[in-house]
Design a protein around this motif. Structure first.
Motif, PDB file in Angstrom:
ATOM      1  N   LEU A  35       0.826  -1.208   0.000  1.00  0.00           N
ATOM      2  CA  LEU A  35       0.000   0.000   0.000  1.00  0.00           C
ATOM      3  C   LEU A  35       0.857   1.253   0.000  1.00  0.00           C
ATOM      4  N   GLN A  38       0.095   7.371   1.275  1.00  0.00           N
ATOM      5  CA  GLN A  38      -0.837   8.488   1.287  1.00  0.00           C
ATOM      6  C   GLN A  38      -2.079   8.168   0.455  1.00  0.00           C
ATOM      7  N   PRO A  39      -3.210   7.867   1.118  1.00  0.00           N
ATOM      8  CA  PRO A  39      -4.453   7.635   0.375  1.00  0.00           C
ATOM      9  C   PRO A  39      -4.891   8.896  -0.375  1.00  0.00           C
ATOM     10  N   THR A  44      -6.585   3.904  -1.140  1.00  0.00           N
ATOM     11  CA  THR A  44      -5.141   3.718  -1.037  1.00  0.00           C
ATOM     12  C   THR A  44      -4.621   3.003  -2.272  1.00  0.00           C
ATOM     13  N   ASN A  46      -2.317   0.798  -4.550  1.00  0.00           N
ATOM     14  CA  ASN A  46      -1.675  -0.461  -4.173  1.00  0.00           C
ATOM     15  C   ASN A  46      -0.964  -1.100  -5.346  1.00  0.00           C
TER      16      ASN A  46
END
Length: 166
Positions: A35, A38-39, A44, A46
């Motif tokens: 992941l 930083q979303p 998120t 990946n």
């Protein structure tokens, strides 16, 4: 890092990316998941790795078409925005970029996915072929910002000859 596949591989994650434990990974068939730190808007980015033996001699274009077909079950408007063959005759590869929408946490998200397919012969039995799929999934707005990390990751993927040795 390594991933358990019929032909073991090793790789390096880009700085900041966090590997997810097998318990946390929910996608079927995924042998490795990492992941981004930083979303973006609650999603998120990946990197996923999957693969396995292909008993047939299907070209990578057909295998990539199979992935497109599976994702079209999620979003029938999926668009393949680019596709190109890479590598060499002895180490063929294919990369494709997809745009689609998916409902995640009751919210429709516009996603981009870059997929890289690599064909590897088994070190112990060169007649056996494994197809490896490396996938970056991110929001449409974050995709280009994390693509360089994914490309860096792809450059480090190689057979793990220490694990594969008898």
């Amino acid at each position: 890092m390594t991933a358990n596949l019929p032909v073991p591989i090793e790789f390096q994650l880009p700085e900041g990316w966090r590997p997810v434990s097998r318990r946390e990974a929910t996608a079927s068939g995924v042998v490795f998941l990492a992941l981004h730190p930083q979303p973006d808007a609650g999603y998120t980015a990946n990197i996923a790795v999957d693969g396995g033996y292909r008993p047939d001699s299907a070209p990578l274009t057909k295998i990539a078409d199979e992935s497109v077909h599976r994702l079209r079950e999620v979003d029938s408007t999926l668009v393949v925005s680019s596709r190109r063959e890479v590598g060499s005759p002895t180490a063929p590869g294919l990369t494709q970029k997809l745009a689609f929408a998916a409902a995640i946490d009751d919210r429709l998200r516009e996603l981009m996915q870059t997929q890289v397919y690599l064909s590897l012969n088994d070190i112990n039995d060169p007649r056996e072929r494994m197809v490896l799929r490396l996938v970056l999934t991110a929001t449409a707005t974050q995709h280009d910002a994390v693509l360089g990390d994914f490309q860096e990751f792809v450059r480090t993927v190689r057979p793990d000859t220490q694990t594969a040795s008898p």
